[in-house]
Design a protein around this motif. Structure first.
Motif, PDB file in Angstrom:
ATOM      1  N   GLU A 158      58.540  -1.316 134.730  1.00  9.20           N
ATOM      2  CA  GLU A 158      57.336  -1.158 135.549  1.00  9.20           C
ATOM      3  C   GLU A 158      57.525  -1.770 136.933  1.00  9.20           C
ATOM      4  O   GLU A 158      56.967  -1.294 137.917  1.00  9.20           O
ATOM      5  N   SER A 159      58.339  -2.818 137.024  1.00 12.33           N
ATOM      6  CA  SER A 159      58.584  -3.446 138.329  1.00 12.33           C
ATOM      7  C   SER A 159      59.459  -2.583 139.224  1.00 12.33           C
ATOM      8  O   SER A 159      59.444  -2.735 140.446  1.00 12.33           O
ATOM      9  N   GLU A 160      60.248  -1.686 138.607  1.00  6.10           N
ATOM     10  CA  GLU A 160      61.191  -0.808 139.311  1.00  6.10           C
ATOM     11  C   GLU A 160      62.273  -1.593 140.060  1.00  6.10           C
ATOM     12  O   GLU A 160      62.908  -1.077 140.969  1.00  6.10           O
ATOM     13  N   ASP A 161      62.505  -2.844 139.648  1.00  7.99           N
ATOM     14  CA  ASP A 161      63.522  -3.675 140.277  1.00  7.99           C
ATOM     15  C   ASP A 161      64.848  -3.457 139.564  1.00  7.99           C
ATOM     16  O   ASP A 161      64.943  -3.615 138.337  1.00  7.99           O
ATOM     17  N   LEU A 162      65.903  -3.114 140.309  1.00  5.83           N
ATOM     18  CA  LEU A 162      67.190  -2.772 139.697  1.00  5.83           C
ATOM     19  C   LEU A 162      67.783  -3.938 138.903  1.00  5.83           C
ATOM     20  O   LEU A 162      68.293  -3.756 137.797  1.00  5.83           O
ATOM     21  N   HIS A 163      67.711  -5.127 139.489  1.00  2.52           N
ATOM     22  CA  HIS A 163      68.287  -6.277 138.793  1.00  2.52           C
ATOM     23  C   HIS A 163      67.527  -6.573 137.504  1.00  2.52           C
ATOM     24  O   HIS A 163      68.133  -6.824 136.458  1.00  2.52           O
ATOM     25  N   ALA A 164      66.209  -6.536 137.559  1.00  2.71           N
ATOM     26  CA  ALA A 164      65.400  -6.801 136.366  1.00  2.71           C
ATOM     27  C   ALA A 164      65.688  -5.780 135.271  1.00  2.71           C
ATOM     28  O   ALA A 164      65.807  -6.129 134.085  1.00  2.71           O
ATOM     29  N   ILE A 165      65.817  -4.518 135.650  1.00  2.00           N
ATOM     30  CA  ILE A 165      66.125  -3.472 134.666  1.00  2.00           C
ATOM     31  C   ILE A 165      67.511  -3.704 134.064  1.00  2.00           C
ATOM     32  O   ILE A 165      67.723  -3.551 132.857  1.00  2.00           O
ATOM     33  N   GLY A 166      68.459  -4.097 134.912  1.00  3.23           N
ATOM     34  CA  GLY A 166      69.806  -4.369 134.414  1.00  3.23           C
ATOM     35  C   GLY A 166      69.827  -5.505 133.406  1.00  3.23           C
ATOM     36  O   GLY A 166      70.483  -5.419 132.362  1.00  3.23           O
ATOM     37  N   VAL A 167      69.107  -6.589 133.698  1.00  4.33           N
ATOM     38  CA  VAL A 167      69.054  -7.739 132.781  1.00  4.33           C
ATOM     39  C   VAL A 167      68.411  -7.342 131.458  1.00  4.33           C
ATOM     40  O   VAL A 167      68.911  -7.680 130.377  1.00  4.33           O
ATOM     41  N   ALA A 168      67.289  -6.633 131.532  1.00  2.00           N
ATOM     42  CA  ALA A 168      66.605  -6.215 130.305  1.00  2.00           C
ATOM     43  C   ALA A 168      67.497  -5.298 129.478  1.00  2.00           C
ATOM     44  O   ALA A 168      67.512  -5.373 128.236  1.00  2.00           O
ATOM     45  N   SER A 169      68.263  -4.435 130.142  1.00  2.00           N
ATOM     46  CA  SER A 169      69.176  -3.532 129.431  1.00  2.00           C
ATOM     47  C   SER A 169      70.305  -4.318 128.772  1.00  2.00           C
ATOM     48  O   SER A 169      70.717  -4.009 127.639  1.00  2.00           O
ATOM     49  N   TRP A 170      70.820  -5.322 129.463  1.00  2.00           N
ATOM     50  CA  TRP A 170      71.881  -6.169 128.919  1.00  2.00           C
ATOM     51  C   TRP A 170      71.409  -6.861 127.640  1.00  2.00           C
ATOM     52  O   TRP A 170      72.118  -6.874 126.623  1.00  2.00           O
ATOM     53  N   LEU A 171      70.201  -7.404 127.667  1.00  2.00           N
ATOM     54  CA  LEU A 171      69.654  -8.091 126.499  1.00  2.00           C
ATOM     55  C   LEU A 171      69.364  -7.112 125.364  1.00  2.00           C
ATOM     56  O   LEU A 171      69.607  -7.407 124.189  1.00  2.00           O
ATOM     57  N   SER A 172      68.852  -5.941 125.709  1.00  2.00           N
ATOM     58  CA  SER A 172      68.559  -4.933 124.690  1.00  2.00           C
ATOM     59  C   SER A 172      69.844  -4.457 124.020  1.00  2.00           C
ATOM     60  O   SER A 172      69.897  -4.291 122.791  1.00  2.00           O
ATOM     61  N   ALA A 173      70.899  -4.259 124.799  1.00  2.00           N
ATOM     62  CA  ALA A 173      72.174  -3.816 124.229  1.00  2.00           C
ATOM     63  C   ALA A 173      72.720  -4.849 123.254  1.00  2.00           C
ATOM     64  O   ALA A 173      73.237  -4.503 122.189  1.00  2.00           O
ATOM     65  N   GLN A 174      72.593  -6.127 123.589  1.00  2.00           N
ATOM     66  CA  GLN A 174      73.059  -7.171 122.678  1.00  2.00           C
ATOM     67  C   GLN A 174      72.272  -7.150 121.369  1.00  2.00           C
ATOM     68  O   GLN A 174      72.849  -7.289 120.284  1.00  2.00           O
ATOM     69  N   ALA A 175      70.963  -6.998 121.482  1.00  2.00           N
ATOM     70  CA  ALA A 175      70.133  -6.978 120.271  1.00  2.00           C
ATOM     71  C   ALA A 175      70.522  -5.815 119.369  1.00  2.00           C
ATOM     72  O   ALA A 175      70.603  -5.962 118.137  1.00  2.00           O
ATOM     73  N   HIS A 176      70.775  -4.644 119.962  1.00  2.00           N
ATOM     74  CA  HIS A 176      71.187  -3.484 119.160  1.00  2.00           C
ATOM     75  C   HIS A 176      72.546  -3.718 118.517  1.00  2.00           C
ATOM     76  O   HIS A 176      72.721  -3.479 117.313  1.00  2.00           O
ATOM     77  N   ARG A 177      73.519  -4.174 119.305  1.00  2.00           N
ATOM     78  CA  ARG A 177      74.864  -4.329 118.765  1.00  2.00           C
ATOM     79  C   ARG A 177      74.925  -5.379 117.663  1.00  2.00           C
ATOM     80  O   ARG A 177      75.625  -5.222 116.649  1.00  2.00           O
TER      81      ARG A 177
ATOM     82  N   ARG B 279      79.097  -3.653 131.933  1.00  4.90           N
ATOM     83  CA  ARG B 279      80.408  -3.094 131.587  1.00  4.90           C
ATOM     84  C   ARG B 279      81.059  -3.913 130.476  1.00  4.90           C
ATOM     85  O   ARG B 279      81.716  -3.354 129.585  1.00  4.90           O
ATOM     86  N   VAL B 280      80.897  -5.230 130.530  1.00  7.14           N
ATOM     87  CA  VAL B 280      81.412  -6.065 129.449  1.00  7.14           C
ATOM     88  C   VAL B 280      80.764  -5.680 128.125  1.00  7.14           C
ATOM     89  O   VAL B 280      81.434  -5.575 127.085  1.00  7.14           O
ATOM     90  N   GLU B 281      79.443  -5.463 128.148  1.00 12.16           N
ATOM     91  CA  GLU B 281      78.743  -5.085 126.917  1.00 12.16           C
ATOM     92  C   GLU B 281      79.295  -3.791 126.346  1.00 12.16           C
ATOM     93  O   GLU B 281      79.464  -3.650 125.124  1.00 12.16           O
ATOM     94  N   ALA B 282      79.579  -2.823 127.216  1.00  7.70           N
ATOM     95  CA  ALA B 282      80.172  -1.571 126.745  1.00  7.70           C
ATOM     96  C   ALA B 282      81.523  -1.836 126.097  1.00  7.70           C
ATOM     97  O   ALA B 282      81.873  -1.249 125.055  1.00  7.70           O
ATOM     98  N   GLY B 283      82.296  -2.747 126.684  1.00  9.32           N
ATOM     99  CA  GLY B 283      83.594  -3.088 126.123  1.00  9.32           C
ATOM    100  C   GLY B 283      83.492  -3.780 124.779  1.00  9.32           C
ATOM    101  O   GLY B 283      84.286  -3.524 123.868  1.00  9.32           O
ATOM    102  N   LEU B 284      82.510  -4.660 124.640  1.00 11.58           N
ATOM    103  CA  LEU B 284      82.350  -5.374 123.368  1.00 11.58           C
ATOM    104  C   LEU B 284      81.917  -4.427 122.251  1.00 11.58           C
ATOM    105  O   LEU B 284      82.348  -4.567 121.099  1.00 11.58           O
ATOM    106  N   THR B 285      81.052  -3.473 122.574  1.00 13.86           N
ATOM    107  CA  THR B 285      80.654  -2.493 121.560  1.00 13.86           C
ATOM    108  C   THR B 285      81.842  -1.628 121.170  1.00 13.86           C
ATOM    109  O   THR B 285      82.044  -1.317 119.985  1.00 13.86           O
TER     110      THR B 285
END
Length: 418
Positions: free
Chosen positions: A206-225, A265-271
């Motif tokens: 909702e904030s449309e902030d690129l950095h905030a979206i990136g951080v939230a995506s990083w955390l979400s990817a970890q939770a899924h993996r 990119r690290v998260e993609a590598g770890l998965t």
């Protein structure tokens, strides 16, 4: 849960007999010595420790606790949910989990009080991140700060007067949820973890902030993996979508956006490593490393820890997840932990090094490395399933010295209280 999921530190509770054995080893007693103090034959102790005899009655348990010098009864008996008097025993989880959960599940009325200024919120979050990285017990630190931060962030969004103010407040709220996810991860409440991850993503989008979206995506990817192979596709999808958003403007992006791109990119590598896709895993690591080398030498992303210093730690994890024993040890030997400024992240790196040594059959070195991790940040070890698994395995080692050290570490990290 699949064996490829991140170990849940509460999935394998320590049996009563094994707790007795751990405390006996810690005291340096033989079975004969313990049995003599209790007025039993050594075969009685053996039956207790191996689980071939049921847990004794309360007077005998109290005598065991006295002889073994166990300070709290539930440290010896563990989870006795199937036994009477269960109200005398606490389940696992951080002492401040209830307060954090209450803040996350309670929505204060808009008029309850005036929201703090965004300048104040920014300073409060800066201080919280600094405290988190400096604290040996970062969950205790975060558990103290988070209830107030969560409520202030909610009020700030609700009371924003303009669209710009609301977007700024949402960025701060998303960051607050990121901080909260570091607390609730590996706590015995998976639904709360997902709630935090989803609310963080909603605020960031909702904030449309690129950095905030990136951080939230990083955390979400970890939770899924961390949930196992059945969720690897979702982890990949989250990362792919975020990279599509971030990478086109990467060359001129602020440092934080470059760093979160590298972390993704690290998260993609770890998965990929979890899938045993060697080429893809190291390919993603190389792409992340190229970003790290473009960052200032002293730069350190406070959410993901992405930096030049942490890439060595990631290389250890990639090798371990690929089950490459020799390569993981080679990476562990050359990755410098002291260069990582965050105490909990430094301890996590030590745990990954211990996993490498254990995978390679170097149990002594693995235990010594876990002791270093515990010295850096005790809570990081206490709530890490990999560390707890190694310690628990070594408490039954045939080598007396390893058994003794593992038993002491089991007590130090609170393994017996789970």
């Amino acid at each position: 849960m699949s064996s490829d999921a991140t170990p849940d530190p509460y999935n394998n509770p320590v049996a009563f007999g094994q707790r007795v054995q751990i405390y006996r080893n810690r005291r340096g007693m033989t079975r004969e010595q313990l049995a003599g103090l209790l007025g039993h034959h050594s075969s009685w102790v053996k039956k207790i420790e191996t689980g071939t005899m049921r847990m004794p009655r309360l007077p005998e348990i109290l005598r065991l606790a006295e002889v073994l010098r166990v300070r709290r009864l539930n440290d010896l008996v563990g989870d006795v949910s199937a036994e009477p008097h269960t109200d005398l025993f606490l389940g696992p989880g951080h002492d401040r989990l209830a307060a954090v959960r209450a803040a996350l599940t309670t929505y204060p009325a808009p008029g309850i009080r005036e929201a703090p200024t965004q300048t104040y919120m920014r300073a409060a979050l800066d201080a919280a991140w600094a405290a988190r990285h400096e604290a040996p017990n970062h969950r205790e630190t975060l558990g103290t700060l988070l209830p107030g931060l969560i409520r202030d962030a909610q009020l700030s969004v609700r009371q924003a007067d303009t669209g710009a103010d609301r977007r700024s407040a949402l960025i701060l709220q998303a960051e607050t949820f990121a901080l909260a996810q570091f607390f609730v991860a590996y706590q015995p409440d998976p639904s709360l973890l997902w709630r935090v991850a989803e609310r963080g993503m909603a605020a960031a989008q909702e904030s449309e902030d690129l950095h905030a979206i990136g951080v939230a995506s990083w955390l979400s990817a970890q939770a899924h993996r961390d949930s196992g192979p059945g969720h690897y596709d979702e982890a990949d999808d989250v990362v792919t979508q975020a990279l599509r958003l971030l990478e086109p403007g990467l060359e001129d992006a602020p440092l934080d956006v470059q760093a979160i791109t590298g972390a993704l990119r690290v998260e993609a590598g770890l998965t990929a490593a979890k899938r045993r896709q060697t080429g893809s895993a190291w390919g993603w690591w190389d792409r992340a490393d190229r970003i790290s080398r473009q960052l200032p030498p002293s730069y350190f992303h406070r959410v993901t820890s992405f930096s030049r210093a942490v890439m060595g730690a990631h290389s250890v994890t990639v090798a371990v997840e690929l089950r490459a024993g020799g390569e993981s040890v080679r990476q562990a030997n050359q990755a410098e932990a002291d260069a990582i400024p965050s105490r909990p992240r430094r301890a996590r790196h030590r745990i990954e090094q211990a996993r490498a040594y254990y995978l390679d059959g170097q149990q002594e070195t693995a235990l010594a490395t876990l002791e270093q991790a515990h010295a850096a940040a005790p809570e990081t070890v206490r709530y890490n399933g990999y560390a707890r698994s190694i310690v628990l395995e070594e408490t039954t080692s045939r080598m007396p010295d390893r058994r003794q050290r593992a038993s002491q570490l089991a007590v130090d990290i609170g393994l017996l209280a789970a």
